[in-house]
Motif scaffolding. Structure first.
Motif, PDB file in Angstrom:
ATOM      1  N   VAL B  38       0.778  -1.317   0.133  1.00 24.89           N
ATOM      2  CA  VAL B  38      -0.121  -0.109   0.092  1.00 24.89           C
ATOM      3  C   VAL B  38       0.870   1.233  -0.063  1.00 24.89           C
ATOM      4  O   VAL B  38       1.861   1.390   0.865  1.00 24.89           O
ATOM      5  N   VAL B  39       0.556   2.239  -0.955  1.00 28.61           N
ATOM      6  CA  VAL B  39       1.451   3.425  -0.955  1.00 28.61           C
ATOM      7  C   VAL B  39       0.500   4.440  -0.377  1.00 28.61           C
ATOM      8  O   VAL B  39      -0.490   4.847  -0.935  1.00 28.61           O
ATOM      9  N   ILE B  40       1.106   4.947   0.432  1.00 26.25           N
ATOM     10  CA  ILE B  40       0.223   6.427   1.078  1.00 26.25           C
ATOM     11  C   ILE B  40       1.183   7.833   0.996  1.00 26.25           C
ATOM     12  O   ILE B  40       2.527   7.444   0.643  1.00 26.25           O
ATOM     13  N   GLY B  41       0.646   8.878   1.229  1.00 26.74           N
ATOM     14  CA  GLY B  41       1.235  10.001   0.977  1.00 26.74           C
ATOM     15  C   GLY B  41       0.474  10.937   0.678  1.00 26.74           C
ATOM     16  O   GLY B  41      -0.639  10.769   0.255  1.00 26.74           O
ATOM     17  N   PRO B  42       0.818  12.428   0.875  1.00 32.81           N
ATOM     18  CA  PRO B  42       0.111  13.366   0.813  1.00 32.81           C
ATOM     19  C   PRO B  42      -0.126  13.617  -0.711  1.00 32.81           C
ATOM     20  O   PRO B  42       0.385  12.902  -1.591  1.00 32.81           O
ATOM     21  N   SER B  43      -1.228  14.355  -1.241  1.00 34.87           N
ATOM     22  CA  SER B  43      -1.684  14.505  -2.675  1.00 34.87           C
ATOM     23  C   SER B  43      -0.344  15.187  -3.377  1.00 34.87           C
ATOM     24  O   SER B  43       0.197  16.115  -2.896  1.00 34.87           O
ATOM     25  N   GLY B  44      -0.098  14.854  -4.586  1.00 32.46           N
ATOM     26  CA  GLY B  44       0.869  15.701  -5.325  1.00 32.46           C
ATOM     27  C   GLY B  44       2.376  14.743  -4.726  1.00 32.46           C
ATOM     28  O   GLY B  44       3.476  15.324  -5.104  1.00 32.46           O
ATOM     29  N   SER B  45       2.152  13.778  -4.138  1.00 33.94           N
ATOM     30  CA  SER B  45       3.486  13.178  -3.636  1.00 33.94           C
ATOM     31  C   SER B  45       4.053  12.372  -4.704  1.00 33.94           C
ATOM     32  O   SER B  45       5.280  11.740  -4.535  1.00 33.94           O
ATOM     33  N   ARG B 207      -3.566  -0.651   7.344  1.00 29.95           N
ATOM     34  CA  ARG B 207      -3.268  -1.170   8.523  1.00 29.95           C
ATOM     35  C   ARG B 207      -3.345  -2.726   8.468  1.00 29.95           C
ATOM     36  O   ARG B 207      -2.767  -3.569   9.158  1.00 29.95           O
ATOM     37  N   GLU B 208      -4.886  -2.920   7.921  1.00 28.20           N
ATOM     38  CA  GLU B 208      -5.235  -4.233   8.309  1.00 28.20           C
ATOM     39  C   GLU B 208      -4.846  -5.138   6.993  1.00 28.20           C
ATOM     40  O   GLU B 208      -4.628  -6.494   7.322  1.00 28.20           O
ATOM     41  N   VAL B 209      -4.696  -4.919   5.850  1.00 32.97           N
ATOM     42  CA  VAL B 209      -4.469  -5.507   4.935  1.00 32.97           C
ATOM     43  C   VAL B 209      -3.058  -5.659   4.115  1.00 32.97           C
ATOM     44  O   VAL B 209      -2.595  -6.794   3.757  1.00 32.97           O
ATOM     45  N   ALA B 210      -2.452  -4.636   4.375  1.00 31.14           N
ATOM     46  CA  ALA B 210      -1.006  -4.541   3.571  1.00 31.14           C
ATOM     47  C   ALA B 210       0.073  -5.413   4.117  1.00 31.14           C
ATOM     48  O   ALA B 210      -0.065  -5.718   5.472  1.00 31.14           O
ATOM     49  N   SER B 211       0.739  -6.013   3.485  1.00 28.89           N
ATOM     50  CA  SER B 211       2.163  -6.657   4.134  1.00 28.89           C
ATOM     51  C   SER B 211       3.248  -5.769   4.148  1.00 28.89           C
ATOM     52  O   SER B 211       3.983  -5.884   4.914  1.00 28.89           O
ATOM     53  N   ARG B 212       3.017  -4.529   3.245  1.00 29.88           N
ATOM     54  CA  ARG B 212       4.215  -3.652   3.186  1.00 29.88           C
ATOM     55  C   ARG B 212       3.467  -2.154   2.812  1.00 29.88           C
ATOM     56  O   ARG B 212       2.635  -2.179   2.384  1.00 29.88           O
ATOM     57  N   VAL B 213       3.948  -1.328   3.794  1.00 29.49           N
ATOM     58  CA  VAL B 213       3.283   0.063   3.351  1.00 29.49           C
ATOM     59  C   VAL B 213       4.661   1.067   3.050  1.00 29.49           C
ATOM     60  O   VAL B 213       5.618   1.001   3.529  1.00 29.49           O
ATOM     61  N   ILE B 214       4.351   1.888   1.913  1.00 28.25           N
ATOM     62  CA  ILE B 214       5.350   2.703   1.617  1.00 28.25           C
ATOM     63  C   ILE B 214       4.882   4.051   1.646  1.00 28.25           C
ATOM     64  O   ILE B 214       3.573   4.365   1.165  1.00 28.25           O
ATOM     65  N   PHE B 215       5.659   5.013   2.323  1.00 30.37           N
ATOM     66  CA  PHE B 215       5.164   6.203   2.356  1.00 30.37           C
ATOM     67  C   PHE B 215       5.993   7.163   1.211  1.00 30.37           C
ATOM     68  O   PHE B 215       7.311   7.041   1.413  1.00 30.37           O
ATOM     69  N   MET B 216       5.315   7.884   0.503  1.00 29.21           N
ATOM     70  CA  MET B 216       5.830   8.773  -0.523  1.00 29.21           C
ATOM     71  C   MET B 216       5.585  10.051  -0.309  1.00 29.21           C
ATOM     72  O   MET B 216       4.535  10.601   0.194  1.00 29.21           O
ATOM     73  N   ASP B 217       6.686  11.006  -0.622  1.00 26.19           N
ATOM     74  CA  ASP B 217       6.281  12.414  -0.631  1.00 26.19           C
ATOM     75  C   ASP B 217       7.472  13.050  -1.505  1.00 26.19           C
ATOM     76  O   ASP B 217       8.759  12.597  -1.579  1.00 26.19           O
ATOM     77  N   GLU B 218       6.871  14.149  -2.235  1.00 25.92           N
ATOM     78  CA  GLU B 218       7.761  14.679  -3.248  1.00 25.92           C
ATOM     79  C   GLU B 218       8.781  14.096  -4.343  1.00 25.92           C
ATOM     80  O   GLU B 218       9.699  13.893  -4.465  1.00 25.92           O
ATOM     81  N   GLY B 219       7.705  12.987  -4.462  1.00 29.46           N
ATOM     82  CA  GLY B 219       8.233  12.293  -5.543  1.00 29.46           C
ATOM     83  C   GLY B 219       9.372  10.827  -5.150  1.00 29.46           C
ATOM     84  O   GLY B 219      10.174  10.362  -6.022  1.00 29.46           O
ATOM     85  N   GLN B 220       9.642  10.785  -3.881  1.00 29.26           N
ATOM     86  CA  GLN B 220      10.678   9.908  -3.452  1.00 29.26           C
ATOM     87  C   GLN B 220       9.903   9.151  -2.384  1.00 29.26           C
ATOM     88  O   GLN B 220       8.818   9.278  -1.764  1.00 29.26           O
ATOM     89  N   ILE B 230       5.268   1.236  10.372  1.00 25.83           N
ATOM     90  CA  ILE B 230       4.937   2.732   9.800  1.00 25.83           C
ATOM     91  C   ILE B 230       4.004   3.463  10.603  1.00 25.83           C
ATOM     92  O   ILE B 230       3.801   4.787  10.824  1.00 25.83           O
ATOM     93  N   PHE B 231       2.906   2.843  10.963  1.00 24.89           N
ATOM     94  CA  PHE B 231       1.715   3.794  11.885  1.00 24.89           C
ATOM     95  C   PHE B 231       2.081   3.754  13.094  1.00 24.89           C
ATOM     96  O   PHE B 231       1.839   4.598  14.009  1.00 24.89           O
ATOM     97  N   GLU B 232       2.707   2.697  13.895  1.00 25.12           N
ATOM     98  CA  GLU B 232       3.025   2.993  15.406  1.00 25.12           C
ATOM     99  C   GLU B 232       4.198   3.526  15.588  1.00 25.12           C
ATOM    100  O   GLU B 232       4.431   4.003  16.824  1.00 25.12           O
ATOM    101  N   ASN B 233       5.144   3.399  14.578  1.00 22.73           N
ATOM    102  CA  ASN B 233       6.420   3.806  14.976  1.00 22.73           C
ATOM    103  C   ASN B 233       7.209   4.382  13.933  1.00 22.73           C
ATOM    104  O   ASN B 233       8.359   4.066  13.305  1.00 22.73           O
ATOM    105  N   PRO B 234       6.653   5.546  13.264  1.00 17.84           N
ATOM    106  CA  PRO B 234       7.362   6.095  12.003  1.00 17.84           C
ATOM    107  C   PRO B 234       8.746   6.770  12.495  1.00 17.84           C
ATOM    108  O   PRO B 234       8.757   7.372  13.575  1.00 17.84           O
ATOM    109  N   SER B 237      10.296  12.257  10.100  1.00 15.47           N
ATOM    110  CA  SER B 237       9.590  13.403  10.583  1.00 15.47           C
ATOM    111  C   SER B 237       8.515  13.768   9.505  1.00 15.47           C
ATOM    112  O   SER B 237       7.178  14.012  10.116  1.00 15.47           O
ATOM    113  N   ARG B 238       8.738  13.378   8.112  1.00  8.77           N
ATOM    114  CA  ARG B 238       7.441  13.856   7.347  1.00  8.77           C
ATOM    115  C   ARG B 238       6.404  12.727   7.308  1.00  8.77           C
ATOM    116  O   ARG B 238       5.366  13.013   7.252  1.00  8.77           O
ATOM    117  N   THR B 239       6.986  11.541   7.732  1.00  3.88           N
ATOM    118  CA  THR B 239       5.769  10.346   7.798  1.00  3.88           C
ATOM    119  C   THR B 239       5.114  10.673   9.074  1.00  3.88           C
ATOM    120  O   THR B 239       3.759  10.554   8.982  1.00  3.88           O
TER     121      THR B 239
END
Lengths: 231, 247
Positions: B38-45, B207-220, B230-234, B237-239
């Motif tokens: 699952v890829v998460i991140g702000p819009s425009g990321s 949180r429930e289904v992902a085996s891995r979460v990727i957080f993206m911002d500014e194209g990276q 990711i969710f309990e212990n990011p 600082s951007r995450t």
């Protein structure tokens, strides 16, 4: 009442004597044949040109084809159809004996230029997500166009194609320039033999008018039906 | 190379205006068979751009995309062959409005996989049944609700028997009460072992289904890990700041 009987006499002399009305009937057939033949050619050419222009947008390999299409559009839309007809009959198809085929081709090529822009706008109006969905499934550009984009585009532009058909019907009245006895030419011939300056011309005007009203009605029915299937 | 890896990107970049705008700025990632990423991140990321570049709906400016070890950015390859192996679900469904649901689902298998009408329809009906829409086979997309449309879009992609499914914000255009039915279908799909890459704002799903979460911002890619990481212990600082806004 006397003028009315006199008018009936004139009508009889103009149209019935020597079965002159048959000229009108065969002229009517010619007009219809030329209109629909030209429309068919126009839609085929228009579709091809529209697809080339859409694909050439951002594809350098199609640059030459795009240039050819642009020349075609410019020349056809930049000259009167009568002149194109004369060029076709007296310069290009010199050996043609019957002008009907020449007229069909000329009006078809002419109409293609106008239809092309209509179809192109129809293609552009289809949501870009449709193209993406087709491509994502694995369809090529051309197949996506064929199965997904064009059917929707044609639905959008059907009213415009109908208008083109009506315009074409009236435009064919200049076919007489190349020895085609269409309905207008037929009227003119009857006028010249009978010296009746009024009735043949008025009759032909009436026939055109009825045809156009009929076609418009038909189109409205068609459109309403299409809109229904969308709900 | 590890043959469990289905898709691998190397230093993927998508630049506009000669590098002034960097939608993707050096993304290297791996998706293994059976994983739900699952890829998460702000819009425009750049998360949607990343997903859409995997089947080359966006042509990357530079970098490699290896699909089962074949670099599909090679312009000599017929990309259509690889797209058939990647199912895609869009934010706006993109069902074909001029075809029935059944036709929507069978046209690609029939034309591209040369399946017979009977085979394709049997498969389509079986999948429709799975998502509870077998009675809508002859309907047109305009007669369906948003949630139903998206469920159809998912099974339409499955009809091609893809090896990986790409989801581009599949619930973002839905009314809130329809989000659940689509997520349920996706959850079942994940449980059946399908490899999935999902761009979403549904943190619960991640949180429930992902085996891995990727957080993206500014194209990276800023950070990646298990949902718990990711969710309990990011770490980044951007995450942390992103999650504090959305959770």
């Amino acid at each position: 009442m006397e003028w009315f009987n006199k008018w009936l006499d004139t009508l009889y002399n103009t149209f019935m004597v020597d079965q002159r009305y048959m000229t009108i009937v065969s002229g009517f057939e010619k007009t219809i044949v030329i209109t629909f033949g030209a429309l068919l050619i126009g839609v085929i050419i228009g579709t091809i040109v529209a697809i080339i222009k859409v694909f050439a947008d951002g594809n350098k390999k199609l640059k030459i084809l795009d240039v050819i299409c642009n020349i075609y559009l410019t020349v056809i839309r930049g000259t009167p159809v009568v002149v194109q007809l004369l060029i076709a009959f007296f310069i290009i198809f010199v050996s043609a004996k019957d002008g009907t085929m020449v007229a069909i081709i000329t009006f078809g090529v002419n109409s293609g230029a106008y239809v092309a822009e209509t179809i192109r706008s129809g293609i552009m109006a289809v949501d870009s997500g449709q193209n993406e969905a087709g491509r994502a499934l694995g369809f090529s550009k051309l197949r996506t166009m064929q199965y997904i984009i064009l059917p929707q585009a044609f639905k959008n532009i059907l009213p415009a194609i109908g208008n083109e058909m009506i315009a074409l019907l009236k435009e064919t009245s200049v076919a007489g320039y190349v020895a085609v006895v269409d309905i207008t030419k037929a009227a003119n011939q009857i006028k010249n033999t009978t010296y009746d300056q009024i009735n043949p011309i008025m009759l032909v005007a009436l026939i055109y008018l009825i045809l156009v009203i009929g076609l418009t009605k038909l189109l409205n029915v068609f459109e309403r039906r299409l809109r229904k299937s969308e709900r | 190379m590890n043959d469990n890896v289905i898709i691998k990107t190397e230093d993927l970049c998508k630049h506009y205006r000669g590098g002034v705008i960097r939608a993707l700025d050096g993304v290297s990632a791996e998706i293994k068979k059976g994983e739900v990423v699952v890829v998460i991140g702000p819009s425009g990321s750049g998360k949607s751009t990343f997903l859409r570049s995997l089947n080359l709906l966006e042509i990357p400016t530079s970098g490699k995309i290896l699909f089962e070890d074949v670099d599909i950015t090679n312009p000599k390859l017929d990309v259509n062959v690889y797209r058939r192996k990647m199912g895609m679900v869009f934010q706006h469904f993109n069902l074909f409005p001029h075809m029935t649901i059944l036709r929507n689902m069978t046209i690609a298998p029939m034309k591209l996989l040369k399946k017979t009408k009977e085979e394709a329809e049997a498969k389509a009906l079986e999948l429709l049944k799975l998502v509870g829409l077998e009675d809508r086979a002859e309907s047109y997309p305009s007669q369906l609700s948003g949630g139903q449309k998206q469920r159809v879009a998912i099974v339409r992609a499955l009809c091609m028997e893809p090896e990986v499914m790409l989801f581009d914000e599949p619930t973002s255009a839905l009314d809130p009460e329809m989000v659940g039915e689509v997520l349920d279908v996706m959850k079942n799909l994940a449980e059946s072992g399908m490899t999935m890459l999902v761009v979403t704002h549904e943190m619960g799903f991640a949180r429930e289904v992902a085996s891995r979460v990727i957080f993206m911002d500014e194209g990276q890619i800023i950070e990646e890990g298990t949902p718990a990481d990711i969710f309990e212990n990011p770490q980044n600082s951007r995450t942390q700041s992103f999650l504090s806004k959305v959770l």
